[in-house]
Scaffold this motif. Structure first.
Motif, PDB file in Angstrom:
ATOM      1  N   VAL A   1       0.838  -1.202   0.000  1.00  0.00           N
ATOM      2  CA  VAL A   1       0.000   0.000   0.000  1.00  0.00           C
ATOM      3  C   VAL A   1       0.871   1.250   0.000  1.00  0.00           C
ATOM      4  O   VAL A   1       0.570   2.233  -0.693  1.00  0.00           O
ATOM      5  CB  VAL A   1      -0.964  -0.018   1.203  1.00  0.00           C
ATOM      6  N   GLN A   2       1.966   1.218   0.758  1.00  0.00           N
ATOM      7  CA  GLN A   2       2.888   2.360   0.743  1.00  0.00           C
ATOM      8  C   GLN A   2       3.483   2.569  -0.647  1.00  0.00           C
ATOM      9  O   GLN A   2       3.838   3.702  -1.010  1.00  0.00           O
ATOM     10  CB  GLN A   2       3.999   2.155   1.767  1.00  0.00           C
ATOM     11  N   ALA A   3       3.569   1.508  -1.409  1.00  0.00           N
ATOM     12  CA  ALA A   3       4.074   1.605  -2.787  1.00  0.00           C
ATOM     13  C   ALA A   3       2.992   2.051  -3.765  1.00  0.00           C
ATOM     14  O   ALA A   3       3.251   2.147  -4.973  1.00  0.00           O
ATOM     15  CB  ALA A   3       4.647   0.254  -3.228  1.00  0.00           C
ATOM     16  N   GLY A   4       1.780   2.305  -3.269  1.00  0.00           N
ATOM     17  CA  GLY A   4       0.720   2.854  -4.116  1.00  0.00           C
ATOM     18  C   GLY A   4      -0.258   1.857  -4.675  1.00  0.00           C
ATOM     19  O   GLY A   4      -0.960   2.153  -5.647  1.00  0.00           O
ATOM     20  N   LYS A   5      -0.372   0.664  -4.060  1.00  0.00           N
ATOM     21  CA  LYS A   5      -1.244  -0.378  -4.600  1.00  0.00           C
ATOM     22  C   LYS A   5      -2.293  -0.802  -3.570  1.00  0.00           C
ATOM     23  O   LYS A   5      -2.011  -0.824  -2.372  1.00  0.00           O
ATOM     24  CB  LYS A   5      -0.411  -1.601  -5.010  1.00  0.00           C
ATOM     25  N   PRO A   6      -3.483  -1.172  -4.025  1.00  0.00           N
ATOM     26  CA  PRO A   6      -4.455  -1.768  -3.107  1.00  0.00           C
ATOM     27  C   PRO A   6      -4.087  -3.213  -2.801  1.00  0.00           C
ATOM     28  O   PRO A   6      -3.430  -3.887  -3.619  1.00  0.00           O
ATOM     29  CB  PRO A   6      -5.774  -1.675  -3.875  1.00  0.00           C
ATOM     30  N   TYR A   7      -4.517  -3.703  -1.630  1.00  0.00           N
ATOM     31  CA  TYR A   7      -4.152  -5.058  -1.214  1.00  0.00           C
ATOM     32  C   TYR A   7      -5.256  -5.580  -0.303  1.00  0.00           C
ATOM     33  O   TYR A   7      -5.903  -4.803   0.415  1.00  0.00           O
ATOM     34  CB  TYR A   7      -2.826  -5.027  -0.444  1.00  0.00           C
ATOM     35  N   LEU A   8      -5.465  -6.909  -0.328  1.00  0.00           N
ATOM     36  CA  LEU A   8      -6.498  -7.526   0.514  1.00  0.00           C
ATOM     37  C   LEU A   8      -5.939  -8.740   1.243  1.00  0.00           C
ATOM     38  O   LEU A   8      -5.175  -9.514   0.667  1.00  0.00           O
ATOM     39  CB  LEU A   8      -7.710  -7.943  -0.323  1.00  0.00           C
ATOM     40  N   ILE A   9      -6.340  -8.870   2.514  1.00  0.00           N
ATOM     41  CA  ILE A   9      -6.001 -10.047   3.321  1.00  0.00           C
ATOM     42  C   ILE A   9      -7.301 -10.658   3.839  1.00  0.00           C
ATOM     43  O   ILE A   9      -8.113  -9.973   4.478  1.00  0.00           O
ATOM     44  CB  ILE A   9      -5.106  -9.680   4.524  1.00  0.00           C
ATOM     45  N   ASP A  10      -7.488 -11.937   3.574  1.00  0.00           N
ATOM     46  CA  ASP A  10      -8.635 -12.688   4.090  1.00  0.00           C
ATOM     47  C   ASP A  10      -8.198 -13.401   5.361  1.00  0.00           C
ATOM     48  O   ASP A  10      -7.331 -14.280   5.332  1.00  0.00           O
ATOM     49  CB  ASP A  10      -9.113 -13.688   3.033  1.00  0.00           C
ATOM     50  N   VAL A  11      -8.773 -13.013   6.514  1.00  0.00           N
ATOM     51  CA  VAL A  11      -8.401 -13.591   7.808  1.00  0.00           C
ATOM     52  C   VAL A  11      -9.578 -14.401   8.336  1.00  0.00           C
ATOM     53  O   VAL A  11     -10.659 -13.845   8.585  1.00  0.00           O
ATOM     54  CB  VAL A  11      -8.022 -12.492   8.825  1.00  0.00           C
ATOM     55  N   HIS A  12      -9.395 -15.695   8.496  1.00  0.00           N
ATOM     56  CA  HIS A  12     -10.440 -16.533   9.075  1.00  0.00           C
ATOM     57  C   HIS A  12     -10.441 -16.339  10.591  1.00  0.00           C
ATOM     58  O   HIS A  12      -9.424 -16.560  11.254  1.00  0.00           O
ATOM     59  CB  HIS A  12     -10.209 -18.000   8.728  1.00  0.00           C
ATOM     60  N   VAL A  13     -11.585 -15.919  11.137  1.00  0.00           N
ATOM     61  CA  VAL A  13     -11.704 -15.673  12.575  1.00  0.00           C
ATOM     62  C   VAL A  13     -12.828 -16.537  13.142  1.00  0.00           C
ATOM     63  O   VAL A  13     -13.734 -16.977  12.424  1.00  0.00           O
ATOM     64  CB  VAL A  13     -11.977 -14.185  12.882  1.00  0.00           C
ATOM     65  N   ALA A  14     -12.769 -16.729  14.452  1.00  0.00           N
ATOM     66  CA  ALA A  14     -13.831 -17.452  15.144  1.00  0.00           C
ATOM     67  C   ALA A  14     -15.090 -16.607  15.159  1.00  0.00           C
ATOM     68  O   ALA A  14     -15.046 -15.366  15.156  1.00  0.00           O
ATOM     69  CB  ALA A  14     -13.399 -17.774  16.573  1.00  0.00           C
ATOM     70  N   ALA A  15     -16.237 -17.262  15.171  1.00  0.00           N
ATOM     71  CA  ALA A  15     -17.504 -16.542  15.286  1.00  0.00           C
ATOM     72  C   ALA A  15     -17.595 -15.938  16.681  1.00  0.00           C
ATOM     73  O   ALA A  15     -17.312 -16.594  17.680  1.00  0.00           O
ATOM     74  CB  ALA A  15     -18.675 -17.488  15.043  1.00  0.00           C
TER      75      ALA A  15
END
Length: 590
Positions: A565-579
């Protein structure tokens, strides 16, 4: 926005020659930087004017894949700047797609110039079938109950006045979107006479201050109180307003509470900030309210609902209450976003930030007033994960991981999930956090994030959002716009594979009816198969990774993502979490 979409233009500047040229010229005149849009034939004349009359400059066009994103991007831009962006919606059908986003922005009291189109109004100009079903006699009726004002101008001069009035009204507090509907026939009409654009003399009025006697009364109450409490609700993004809020708290020794539903308005590490930003009142927060002898609410949203969590009979609250708000100017009968009527001893019809400035000036002018001693600031322990190594990541752990990796990075949280704990990630400035989506309409989070990142692209800040999987799935195609226009932002999906808030509602109903709570998940879970959220992001052109299932990988992914992101790009992280939620919301009937 790095991508250059400059049109091929003739050597000579285009003349103001068509009805739609006037609408485009007015956006330029009003200083609108960007317009988000999803194309449609109802405003093809206006589209041409934006490109071939203005040259796609001031405003620049931002193509979106859905009208939801058109509005939510404009919403996020306003949350970061307190200024309106343009949101262009095609005819009645495009408007109906965008209505939820307009409602969100209305509840959030954000400025926005929504421009739509209908027609042609003159029936002889309509094409068979399509122009008839896309013409409405009163298109503004679709959203009149949750915009501040709407108009459908019928002449070139009326277009000028509509944009002037719309810009005035949307930026005058209490702010809210306005809607201007352009007749397709008028857009494509050749101007029959010269049209003169206005001079700069139609600025919105300054927000009102309070009567001096009211300021003195509230100052007396705060200085005479043993345990004053300040509730800071809505507030501007200005640093001077932030500093004055801090000054008022320190002059009066008042404890401070803020809301996680609203934008950051006070430093949460300050010793007078008595509790983590609130979603619902904890037992500790309820005790602080019960102990207060004076409560000053500064544009706190749903003050009666706040007090209702302390006692069902809010009129029996013993503290003297002052409530500073202009919100009643916008209250109507359709939406209940005026909330329950609070017991107020000193109503103050003024802008909250201006009233704070008045209070500080008044108190400081009393030469014998000395700042009260502040509570001793408690050392804050190193944030620790709720889940142990090897266990499923807890929703709160995303907040902990961000706090661990944040250091001195200038992060702006554009959005967080409903269960955000708020106790380990401090807010230190007015752009640290931009609040929730206003109307609790899903699909807004991705677009709001992009709009905030667009607004802050030259501010040296890194825009981050923590989104629920349901919110993201309904708004995921907004990411294409971030990829196409190279708008840097980090999207973290707190993915519990469920519409979990509704699971809790089904559990509450089952308990009240004596039925099996084990069935709460049916019709709620987003699993078997799990949706490949990172794959959805990559399909829009956004780099992504996940699912992440352990803390070490989460911290590593965050480090990689922030560098991207600091380099100017969008990014996504999918984090599996407990309910589950760090702060469970109320279920109706509790």
């Amino acid at each position: 926005m790095k991508r250059n979409e400059a049109p091929v233009l003739p050597n000579e500047p285009a003349e103001l020659a068509w009805g739609s040229d006037i609408a485009a010229a007015m956006l330029h005149h009003l200083g609108i930087e960007y317009v988000a849009l999803n194309p449609g034939a109802s405003y093809r004349g206006f589209h041409d004017s934006l490109v071939n009359y203005l040259g796609n400059e001031k405003p620049k066009m931002l193509l979106c894949l859905h009208e939801d994103h058109v509005v939510s991007i404009a919403h996020g831009y306003a949350k970061a700047t307190d200024r309106a962006m343009g949101a262009i919606l095609h005819s009645n059908v495009g408007l109906m797609h965008g209505l939820m986003g307009v409602f969100n922005a209305y509840c959030d009291r954000m400025p926005m110039l929504v421009v739509g189109a209908t027609g042609p109004v003159a029936p002889e100009l309509r094409r068979p079938w399509i122009d008839w079903i896309h013409t409405a006699k009163d298109q503004g009726a679709l959203l009149r109950d949750y915009v501040k004002w709407d108009d459908e101008p019928r002449s070139p001069e009326a277009v000028i006045e509509a944009f002037l009035r719309g810009a005035q009204l949307t930026h005058t507090e209490p702010r809210a979107p306005v809607y201007i509907c352009l007749d397709a026939g008028l857009q494509e009409q050749k101007l029959e006479r010269p049209v003169t654009l206005p001079r700069d003399r139609y600025a919105p009025s300054q927000p009102p201050s309070a009567d001096a006697a009211v300021v003195d009364r509230v100052a007396d109450l705060l200085l005479g109180a043993k345990k004053p409490l300040l509730l800071f609700g809505r507030g501007s993004r200005r640093q001077d307003a932030w500093d004055l809020r801090v000054r008022l708290a320190e002059l009066t020794g008042a404890r401070v509470m803020t809301s996680i539903r609203e934008r950051a308005v006070f430093p949460t590490e300050h010793p007078l900030h008595a509790h983590a930003p609130l979603n619902w009142l904890s037992p500790k927060a309820k005790d602080l309210v019960r102990e207060a002898d004076v409560i000053v609410s500064l544009d706190w949203v749903d003050l009666n609902g706040f007090l209702l969590q302390v006692t069902r009979k809010t009129e029996e609250i013993v503290a003297t209450i002052a409530h500073v708000s202009l919100d009643s100017h916008i209250h109507r009968g359709w939406s209940m976003d005026y909330f329950g009527l609070p017991p107020v001893d000193v109503p103050v019809m003024a802008n909250a930030d201006r009233f704070v400035a008045q209070l500080v000036t008044t108190i400081e002018a009393r030469g014998d007033v000395k700042p009260r001693p502040m509570p001793i600031s408690q050392s804050r322990p190193e944030p620790t994960y709720a889940a142990k190594p090897g266990e499923e990541i807890a929703p709160r752990d995303i907040e902990v991981a961000l706090a661990k990796i944040r250091a001195s990075l200038p992060l702006t949280l554009a959005h967080v999930t409903i269960g955000w704990a708020g106790d380990v990630y401090p807010f230190r400035g007015p752009l640290d956090y931009l609040g929730h989506d206003g109307g609790a309409g899903l699909a807004a989070g991705p677009g709001i994030t992009i709009g905030a990142a667009l607004a802050l692209k030259d501010a040296g800040r890194i825009v981050v959002s923590v989104l629920g999987d349901g919110d993201f799935l309904q708004g995921c195609t907004a990411l294409w716009s971030a990829a196409h226009y190279e708008i840097p932002a980090l999207f973290i999906i707190s993915n519990n594979r469920s519409n979990f808030n509704d699971e809790l509602h089904q559990e509450a109903v089952a308990k009240r009816r004596g039925r099996p709570v084990e069935n709460r998940w049916i019709g709620q879970r987003i699993d078997e198969p799990p949706v490949d959220l990172a794959g959805l992001a990559r399909a829009q052109g956004v780099a992504a990774e996940g699912p992440i299932r352990d803390h070490a990988r989460l911290e590593q992914a965050l480090q990689r993502a922030l560098e991207e992101v600091q380099a100017g790009k969008p990014y996504l992280i999918d984090v599996h979490v407990a309910a589950g939620y760090a702060n469970p919301p109320f279920s109706r009937g509790e």
